[in-house]
Structures are given as structure tokens and as C-alpha cells.
Scaffold this motif. Structure first.
Motif, PDB file in Angstrom:
ATOM      1  N   MET A 160       0.854  -1.183   0.000  1.00 20.30           N
ATOM      2  CA  MET A 160       0.000   0.000   0.000  1.00 20.30           C
ATOM      3  C   MET A 160       0.888   1.231   0.000  1.00 20.30           C
ATOM      4  N   SER A 161       0.694   2.142  -0.954  1.00 13.83           N
ATOM      5  CA  SER A 161       1.507   3.345  -1.035  1.00 13.83           C
ATOM      6  C   SER A 161       1.133   4.305   0.078  1.00 13.83           C
ATOM      7  N   ASP A 162       2.052   5.257   0.411  1.00 14.14           N
ATOM      8  CA  ASP A 162       1.760   6.245   1.435  1.00 14.14           C
ATOM      9  C   ASP A 162       0.568   7.095   1.047  1.00 14.14           C
ATOM     10  N   GLU A 163       0.440   7.376  -0.271  1.00 13.36           N
ATOM     11  CA  GLU A 163      -0.672   8.205  -0.729  1.00 13.36           C
ATOM     12  C   GLU A 163      -1.999   7.509  -0.471  1.00 13.36           C
ATOM     13  N   VAL A 164      -2.073   6.213  -0.800  1.00 16.45           N
ATOM     14  CA  VAL A 164      -3.299   5.463  -0.562  1.00 16.45           C
ATOM     15  C   VAL A 164      -3.548   5.344   0.931  1.00 16.45           C
ATOM     16  N   ALA A 165      -2.451   5.108   1.701  1.00 12.84           N
ATOM     17  CA  ALA A 165      -2.607   4.981   3.143  1.00 12.84           C
ATOM     18  C   ALA A 165      -3.166   6.247   3.740  1.00 12.84           C
ATOM     19  N   GLN A 166      -2.680   7.399   3.271  1.00  9.12           N
ATOM     20  CA  GLN A 166      -3.191   8.659   3.781  1.00  9.12           C
ATOM     21  C   GLN A 166      -4.659   8.825   3.435  1.00  9.12           C
ATOM     22  N   GLN A 167      -5.053   8.361   2.256  1.00 13.57           N
ATOM     23  CA  GLN A 167      -6.458   8.477   1.858  1.00 13.57           C
ATOM     24  C   GLN A 167      -7.347   7.649   2.783  1.00 13.57           C
ATOM     25  N   HIS A 168      -6.805   6.555   3.300  1.00 11.60           N
ATOM     26  CA  HIS A 168      -7.582   5.696   4.186  1.00 11.60           C
ATOM     27  C   HIS A 168      -7.360   6.045   5.658  1.00 11.60           C
ATOM     28  N   GLY A 169      -6.628   7.132   5.890  1.00 10.08           N
ATOM     29  CA  GLY A 169      -6.444   7.574   7.255  1.00 10.08           C
ATOM     30  C   GLY A 169      -5.467   6.731   8.061  1.00 10.08           C
ATOM     31  N   ARG A 170      -4.541   6.066   7.369  1.00  8.42           N
ATOM     32  CA  ARG A 170      -3.596   5.225   8.068  1.00  8.42           C
ATOM     33  C   ARG A 170      -2.591   6.081   8.814  1.00  8.42           C
ATOM     34  N   PRO A 171      -2.290   5.790  10.080  1.00  8.71           N
ATOM     35  CA  PRO A 171      -1.256   6.505  10.795  1.00  8.71           C
ATOM     36  C   PRO A 171       0.115   6.110  10.264  1.00  8.71           C
ATOM     37  N   GLY A 172       1.163   6.782  10.729  1.00  9.58           N
ATOM     38  CA  GLY A 172       2.508   6.492  10.251  1.00  9.58           C
ATOM     39  C   GLY A 172       2.934   5.091  10.629  1.00  9.58           C
ATOM     40  N   GLY A 173       3.897   4.520   9.864  1.00 10.81           N
ATOM     41  CA  GLY A 173       4.376   3.171  10.140  1.00 10.81           C
ATOM     42  C   GLY A 173       3.807   2.172   9.154  1.00 10.81           C
ATOM     43  N   ARG A 174       4.505   1.046   9.051  1.00 10.81           N
ATOM     44  CA  ARG A 174       4.089   0.032   8.103  1.00 10.81           C
ATOM     45  C   ARG A 174       2.834  -0.686   8.594  1.00 10.81           C
ATOM     46  N   GLU A 175       2.036  -1.136   7.647  1.00 12.05           N
ATOM     47  CA  GLU A 175       0.869  -1.943   7.972  1.00 12.05           C
ATOM     48  C   GLU A 175       0.911  -3.235   7.165  1.00 12.05           C
ATOM     49  N   TYR A 176       0.285  -4.260   7.718  1.00 14.73           N
ATOM     50  CA  TYR A 176       0.352  -5.595   7.143  1.00 14.73           C
ATOM     51  C   TYR A 176      -1.049  -6.169   7.007  1.00 14.73           C
ATOM     52  N   ARG A 177      -1.262  -6.907   5.934  1.00 15.12           N
ATOM     53  CA  ARG A 177      -2.422  -7.770   5.888  1.00 15.12           C
ATOM     54  C   ARG A 177      -2.109  -9.004   6.728  1.00 15.12           C
ATOM     55  N   ILE A 178      -3.121  -9.794   7.015  1.00 12.88           N
ATOM     56  CA  ILE A 178      -2.932 -10.871   7.983  1.00 12.88           C
ATOM     57  C   ILE A 178      -1.858 -11.866   7.543  1.00 12.88           C
ATOM     58  N   GLY A 179      -1.807 -12.185   6.241  1.00 14.64           N
ATOM     59  CA  GLY A 179      -0.778 -13.106   5.765  1.00 14.64           C
ATOM     60  C   GLY A 179       0.612 -12.514   5.889  1.00 14.64           C
ATOM     61  N   GLU A 180       0.733 -11.209   5.611  1.00 13.27           N
ATOM     62  CA  GLU A 180       2.029 -10.542   5.718  1.00 13.27           C
ATOM     63  C   GLU A 180       2.497 -10.488   7.167  1.00 13.27           C
ATOM     64  N   LEU A 181       1.553 -10.219   8.098  1.00 18.63           N
ATOM     65  CA  LEU A 181       1.911 -10.169   9.506  1.00 18.63           C
ATOM     66  C   LEU A 181       2.362 -11.543   9.997  1.00 18.63           C
ATOM     67  N   ALA A 182       1.621 -12.574   9.586  1.00 21.52           N
ATOM     68  CA  ALA A 182       1.984 -13.926  10.003  1.00 21.52           C
ATOM     69  C   ALA A 182       3.377 -14.290   9.496  1.00 21.52           C
ATOM     70  N   GLU A 183       3.682 -13.928   8.271  1.00 25.28           N
ATOM     71  CA  GLU A 183       5.006 -14.222   7.702  1.00 25.28           C
ATOM     72  C   GLU A 183       6.095 -13.451   8.442  1.00 25.28           C
ATOM     73  N   ALA A 184       5.845 -12.174   8.743  1.00 23.36           N
ATOM     74  CA  ALA A 184       6.845 -11.360   9.438  1.00 23.36           C
ATOM     75  C   ALA A 184       7.107 -11.878  10.848  1.00 23.36           C
ATOM     76  N   ALA A 185       6.059 -12.390  11.491  1.00 24.38           N
ATOM     77  CA  ALA A 185       6.194 -12.884  12.862  1.00 24.38           C
ATOM     78  C   ALA A 185       6.653 -14.332  12.913  1.00 24.38           C
ATOM     79  N   GLY A 186       6.602 -15.019  11.768  1.00 25.85           N
ATOM     80  CA  GLY A 186       7.017 -16.412  11.731  1.00 25.85           C
ATOM     81  C   GLY A 186       6.024 -17.353  12.362  1.00 25.85           C
ATOM     82  N   VAL A 187       4.725 -17.035  12.262  1.00 26.85           N
ATOM     83  CA  VAL A 187       3.681 -17.906  12.816  1.00 26.85           C
ATOM     84  C   VAL A 187       2.651 -18.173  11.733  1.00 26.85           C
ATOM     85  N   PRO A 188       1.936 -19.291  11.813  1.00 28.67           N
ATOM     86  CA  PRO A 188       0.870 -19.555  10.842  1.00 28.67           C
ATOM     87  C   PRO A 188      -0.286 -18.575  11.027  1.00 28.67           C
ATOM     88  N   VAL A 189      -1.018 -18.354   9.962  1.00 29.91           N
ATOM     89  CA  VAL A 189      -2.182 -17.468  10.032  1.00 29.91           C
ATOM     90  C   VAL A 189      -3.186 -17.985  11.052  1.00 29.91           C
TER      91      VAL A 189
END
Length: 251
Positions: free
Chosen positions: A1-30
């Protein structure tokens, strides 16, 4: 997700993850991640339409959970710790108390050997019933043809007694009685701490206070047992000498 799109959706600063991306980053199954959410270990994601977006805070929490699991915490215990943290209590203090309470008091060194080597230490006395009894008492763990004794020092003391002529069965019986007495004494010490200290010491100081009390408790038991042995040995010597004296000597 680009910063421009994130700003349009009101995302605060910092990276955001979809559930699969978060699970991969944390090394745990979904499925594990979803389970943590069901158990209230993980806050819900930020919703953008039907998409759930997780932050770096979610990732940090997952890594914290993994660390606590490695330390032996249960999921329910972790949930309580995180709840305390969310209520404003410093998790470092909470974990400090947990460490002070759960750090093993025993610093004994286990020793592993084969059953044949154990039998050599106690010739003719390592029968299946004796091994089973030692296992039930927690002295031994059996792994195939190998056994692990929980304490090298206690094993050496047992060997010395048996070689001096005390039957192994008698040593195990005395050990069982001693273990029972030590359990009762430890329970009384814990009750004393619970009744007189818990709730009266500031949370941030409780772990340090308990750590300071640990050596004193151990010294009290060791010194008390040594003094009791002095009394019992002197009494036994008196009985032996009295038995050796003839009727004329005692008159």
C-alpha cells in the motif's frame, strides 16, 4: 500500500500488514494469529472496508508472545501479563516479579548415565522396584537405557551411604521422609511471605525483596539441619557409650 493510498484511508505512520504478511513477518501460521485474536492476546486490526490492517505494534506484540512462550509461560498467563501492561503497569516490573518468583531455587547439576553404570554404583541393589521408586520420588528420569539423576551431589551422598553399609532401600525411605518434611517447610515459608509481604511491598520492589530473602531461607534450613544433626549425633553417641559400659561402670 503506497503512502498516498494509506493517507487516503487515514492510516497513521508506520508500516501496515495484511494478515498473511503479519503472520510471515512474525514467523507464525495465520491460524495461530487468528487464535491469538480469539484469546484476546492480539488487538483487532484497523479496518479499511473488508480488509484488516495490522501495525508494527501488532508485530511487536507477537514477538513478545513468542518470547514469553519460550520462557515457559502459558497463553493464559501471557494474556494476564498483557492485560496488566495495557492497564498501565510496566511489563518490565511484572516480568521482574515473575522471574523472581519462578527462578529455580535449586542449582543442582543433573548427571546422566546408563542403567549399567547406575548398577555399578550400587552393586546388587538396582532392581526394577528400586528404580521405579526413585522415579516416583523425582530422583531419576529414565530415557531408554539411560537415566538422569537430578543432583550429582545427592547421588554422591547416596553412593557414600550405601558403600558404608546402609541399604539403598533405607536411604530412599529416609529421602522420602526428608522430601515430605522439606515440602511442608517450604509451604510454611511461602505462606509466611504471602501473609506478611504480598500487598505490603510496592510492586516494583517485590521481586528484589524476594530475591534478597532467598539466600536467607536456604541458610536457615541448612544451619537448622546442621544443628539438629549435632544434637542427634551427640544423643546417639551417648546411647552407644552407655550401652558399652558394664553394670559396674553404670552403678
Amino acid at each position: 500500500m503506497s503512502d498516498e493510498v494509506a493517507q487516503q484511508h487515514g492510516r497513521p505512520g508506520g508500516r501496515e500488514y495484511r494478515i498473511g504478511e503479519l503472520a510471515e513477518a512474525a514467523g507464525v501460521p495465520v491460524r495461530t494469529l487468528r487464535y491469538y485474536q480469539e484469546r484476546k492476546l492480539l488487538p483487532p486490526p484497523r479496518r479499511v472496508g473488508r480488509i484488516g490492517l495490522y501495525s508494527d505494534e501488532h508485530l511487536a506484540r507477537l514477538r513478545m508472545i513468542a518470547g514469553l512462550l519460550e520462557r515457559g509461560h502459558t497463553l493464559e498467563g501471557i494474556r494476564e501479563l498483557l492485560s496488566a501492561w495495557e492497564q498501565g503497569r510496566d511489563i518490565g516490573t511484572v516480568l521482574g516479579i515473575e522471574k523472581a518468583v519462578t527462578t529455580p531455587w535449586s542449582t543442582e547439576t543433573p548427571v546422566t548415565m546408563t542403567l549399567a553404570e547406575l548398577a555399578e554404583l550400587f552393586p546388587g541393589e538396582v532392581r526394577p522396584d528400586a528404580v521405579e521408586r526413585a522415579v516416583q520420588m523425582g530422583h531419576l528420569e529414565v530415557h531408554g537405557d539411560e537415566v538422569t539423576h537430578w543432583s550429582r551431589r545427592q547421588l554422591e551422598a547416596t553412593v557414600a551411604l550405601v558403600r558404608a553399609g546402609v541399604p539403598l532401600a533405607e536411604v530412599l525411605e529416609v529421602s522420602r521422609e526428608l522430601q515430605h518434611s522439606m515440602d511442608e517447610l517450604a509451604a510454611r515459608f511461602v505462606r509466611m511471605i504471602t501473609d506478611h509481604l504480598v500487598g505490603r511491598i510496592a510492586e516494583r520492589d517485590f521481586g528484589d525483596t524476594l530475591a534478597r530473602l532467598r539466600p536467607g531461607a536456604q541458610v536457615s534450613v541448612e544451619a537448622g539441619f546442621a544443628r539438629a544433626m549435632d544434637r542427634q549425633v551427640q544423643a546417639a553417641i551417648g546411647e552407644v557409650l552407655g550401652g558399652l559400659a558394664g553394670p559396674a561402670d553404670r552403678s
